[in-house]
Scaffold this motif. Structure first.
Motif, short mmCIF file in Angstrom:
data_model
loop_
_atom_site.label_atom_id
_atom_site.label_comp_id
_atom_site.label_asym_id
_atom_site.label_seq_id
_atom_site.Cartn_x
_atom_site.Cartn_y
_atom_site.Cartn_z
N ASP A 1 0.82 -1.21 0.00
CA ASP A 1 0.00 0.00 0.00
C ASP A 1 0.86 1.26 0.00
N GLY A 2 2.15 1.11 -0.27
CA GLY A 2 3.03 2.27 -0.37
C GLY A 2 3.74 2.65 0.91
N GLY A 3 3.62 1.83 1.94
CA GLY A 3 4.28 2.13 3.21
C GLY A 3 5.62 1.41 3.33
N ALA A 4 6.23 1.54 4.52
CA ALA A 4 7.52 0.86 4.77
C ALA A 4 7.33 -0.40 5.59
N GLN A 5 6.15 -0.57 6.21
CA GLN A 5 5.81 -1.74 7.02
C GLN A 5 6.83 -1.93 8.14
N LEU A 6 7.13 -0.83 8.84
CA LEU A 6 8.05 -0.85 9.97
C LEU A 6 7.29 -0.55 11.25
N SER A 7 7.92 -0.77 12.37
CA SER A 7 7.34 -0.42 13.67
C SER A 7 7.73 1.01 14.01
N PHE A 8 6.77 1.76 14.54
CA PHE A 8 7.00 3.19 14.80
C PHE A 8 6.37 3.53 16.14
N ARG A 9 7.16 3.97 17.11
CA ARG A 9 6.67 4.28 18.45
C ARG A 9 7.22 5.62 18.93
N PRO A 10 6.43 6.39 19.67
CA PRO A 10 7.00 7.58 20.32
C PRO A 10 7.93 7.14 21.45
N LEU A 11 8.95 7.92 21.71
CA LEU A 11 9.85 7.59 22.81
C LEU A 11 9.12 7.65 24.14
N LEU A 12 8.25 8.64 24.28
CA LEU A 12 7.48 8.82 25.51
C LEU A 12 6.00 8.84 25.19
N ASN A 13 5.18 8.30 26.12
CA ASN A 13 3.74 8.43 25.92
C ASN A 13 3.27 9.81 26.40
N LYS A 14 2.00 10.11 26.24
CA LYS A 14 1.54 11.47 26.50
C LYS A 14 1.68 11.88 27.96
#
Length: 639
Positions: free
Chosen positions: A45-58
């Motif tokens: 679908d045109g993505g990289a299919q990687l995992s992506f997480r913020p370092l810190l939650n809100k």
């Protein structure tokens, strides 16, 4: 809640942070969401299919700092598929090197479905970088939230985000446990031993491992020159017969070590798999710009820039600027000679011990000025080369290296040539060569390693205090590591490191028959250089992305060119010696003809040696030939 890997990993227990993306502080939420979706979306679908997480939650952002820091990783299967996409070459069970494919993964040595170490961390981070760089615009006309950041089909999203200032930086994380093991075997104990080149390659990649391999090889290759040069320095300054022997050995030595290095380099890179990696079609470099059009080779839409405009920029702006800089360098050199004359006159008038020390001051000042001019010119050369708007990164690097090498060669060696062939003052030549060599080595050690290390230590202390003050009950190991590493300096590549070795090679080879002790000083410098460069890579700078390399590239040609120039200079110096001139008291023409004839004979010997020593060992040639044969056979079966 603690900021740990396990806490971050709520959905996928195998997620390991490999790469950090830092966004600008004022990035809009819709841009963040769009970027996240493009990174985690499936490839189809045109993505990289990687995992992506913020370092810190809100909640942690409110407690700590609103850091726009995100972690990128990938599952094991995704990384293996990525290894196939980038064309990584691994060793098979039958000891041959082949391009990795997911379908034949079980035929590769050390592969196991439960083994996570089949791909080194450097390889995994290289795959992540490749996937991020290959995220391309599809039907978007602009980056969401930033209408001025235009997009077109096929444009690299990461490059546009970086040039637009939305993404501040992308860098791979250190693996502290692996780094500690590497340090223990590399530089923490100052002992004379071989470097763990394979471990360096596993952690930093082939390009950096090749630099350290070349540095180590060059240092050991200098030892015979240093041993032979020591008695020449102590006992035989004016014996030209021995000069001829030493200079001849130097010329043969410089040829042999470069040819032997190519063989050793081929063996290493075959073992690492980069020697047989398929060359990928080179994409336009990030700074390349022009009118949108269709590339006739790829058929893709990309910026197009007329080559005649680039040539006009090179010949009407860049070339005159370089010539002006060269003229300024010569002007500074003449000021140095005026200072030398002043110091010599002062010493002759007074003859005191203080004025004898003062004789070295002009050379020391000139050496410092040379280093400053080299660094200032480097910035100007980078700006000009970028402004020339080269489409490919390889073309950009070649033009930059040419500009920098020409200026550095003249800036560092012009005074020595002037002293040798115009003033003909061998005593001043020895003094100037020694001062320039030693001063430049000391300055490089301070500027490149010691000063950055001291600044980094101070920053590390500030970060630890900041983290402890923000929230004492949080296990913020990962947070602290990311915040510390994002503030580290960025490693700009091996350019400056090879340039330093290139200039050192010039000091040793160009005037070897006048100052045989140069090789000994080079060895002493390189023994500390190995450790200071290792410290710089491990503790001072961000971890660089791995870059596959099969050789040291254009620097091999640069060293070979320097060795050819050294033939001419050494023959000319010997021909100018009083003893040789005494053999031809009546006809200087005969002397010149004989010197030129000897020089041509030595050059012929160099080229014969270069031709006689194969670039690759016999067993590597056979393995490469077999791989080529098998590839052709497989192609026939597909037809």
């Amino acid at each position: 809640m603690k900021v740990t890997l396990s806490a971050l990993d709520t959905h996928e227990s195998s997620f390991t942070p490999l790469v950090v993306i830092e966004l600008a502080q004022d990035v809009k939420e819709e841009t963040k969401e769009w970027l996240k979706n493009r990174i985690i979306t499936k490839k189809k679908d045109g993505g990289a299919q990687l995992s992506f997480r913020p370092l810190l939650n809100k909640y942690e952002k409110e407690t700590l700092e609103n850091q726009n820091l995100y972690l990128v990783g990938a599952s094991k299967i995704r990384l293996l598929l990525g290894a196939e996409a980038v064309g990584l070459v691994k060793e098979c069970s039958d000891n041959t090197m082949r391009a990795f494919t997911y379908g034949t993964r079980h035929s590769f040595k050390d592969f196991d479905d439960d083994n996570d170490d089949f791909l080194s961390m450097a390889e995994r981070q290289f795959i992540i970088k490749h996937e991020l760089e290959n995220l391309r615009a599809r039907d978007e006309k602009m980056i969401p939230g930033y209408p001025q950041a235009k997009l077109y089909p096929g444009k690299s999203l990461l490059r546009r985000l970086l040039t637009s200032g939305i993404v501040v930086q992308v860098f791979p994380l250190h693996d502290n446990e692996a780094l500690k093991k590497l340090e223990d075997t590399w530089y923490t104990r100052f002992t004379l031993k071989f470097q763990p080149i394979d471990r360096i390659r596993g952690y930093f990649g082939e390009t950096i491992a090749l630099y350290f391999g070349f540095l180590e090889y060059f240092t050991f290759a200098l030892i015979p020159m240093a041993i032979i040069g020591l008695p020449y320095y102590l006992f035989a300054w004016e014996d030209y017969d021995k000069y001829v022997i030493f200079a001849s050995f130097n010329l043969i030595w410089s040829t042999v070590i470069l040819e032997v290095w190519k063989r050793g380099c081929a063996s290493m890179t075959y073992r690492w798999g980069t020697l047989v990696m398929k060359r990928k079609f080179e994409e336009p470099r990030p700074g390349y710009h022009g009118v949108l059009g269709i590339n006739p080779v790829t058929g893709r839409e990309e910026p197009l820039y007329p080559s005649y405009k680039r040539q006009l920029r090179i010949y009407l702006v860049s070339l005159p600027f370089v010539c002006l800089c060269l003229y300024f360098s010569l002007f500074v050199m003449m000021i140095y000679f005026d200072m030398e004359a002043w110091a010599l006159g002062l010493h002759e008038d007074s003859g005191s011990e203080w004025t004898s020390i003062l004789l070295y001051v002009p050379s020391i000042i000139y050496a410092i000025v040379i280093e400053i001019m080299n660094r200032l010119y480097r910035y100007a050369a980078e700006f000009l080369t970028s402004w020339e708007n080269h489409r490919l990164e390889s073309a950009y690097q070649n033009h930059l290296i040419l500009k920098v090498l020409v200026f550095n060669f003249l800036n560092c060696f012009a005074s020595l040539f002037y002293i040798a062939f115009v003033l003909r003052d061998m005593k001043l030549l020895r003094q100037s060569l020694a001062t320039l060599l030693i001063t430049s080595q000391i300055l490089n050690q301070i500027v490149e390693s010691l000063l950055p290390y001291w600044l980094q230590k101070k920053h590390h202390v500030r970060v630890k205090k900041k983290v402890e003050a923000l929230k004492a009950d949080i296990d913020a190991t990962l947070y602290e590591q990311v915040v510390l590493e994002k503030e580290m300096g960025t490693y700009l590549g091996t350019f400056d490191d090879y340039l330093e070795l290139f200039l050192q090679f010039g000091y040793v080879s160009l005037f070897s028959c006048v100052y045989p002790l140069a090789a000994a000083f080079a060895v002493l410098n390189n023994l500390t250089e190995v450790n200071s460069d290792a410290l710089k890579m491990c503790r001072v700078l961000k971890r660089p992305f791995s870059e596959p390399s099969a050789s040291i590239g254009v620097w091999q040609l640069a060293f070979e060119t320097m060795s050819v120039i050294s033939v001419v200079t050494n023959c000319a110096l010997i021909g100018m010696s009083p003893q040789v001139n005494a053999l031809f008291p009546e006809s200087k023409t005969d002397l010149i003809l004989i010197v030129v004839a000897v020089e041509h004979m030595l050059l012929a010997l160099k080229f014969i040696l270069a031709f006689a020593i194969p670039d690759k060992p016999r067993h590597i040639q056979m393995k490469l030939a077999r791989l080529e044969f098998e590839s052709l056979e497989a192609l026939k079966q597909q037809m």
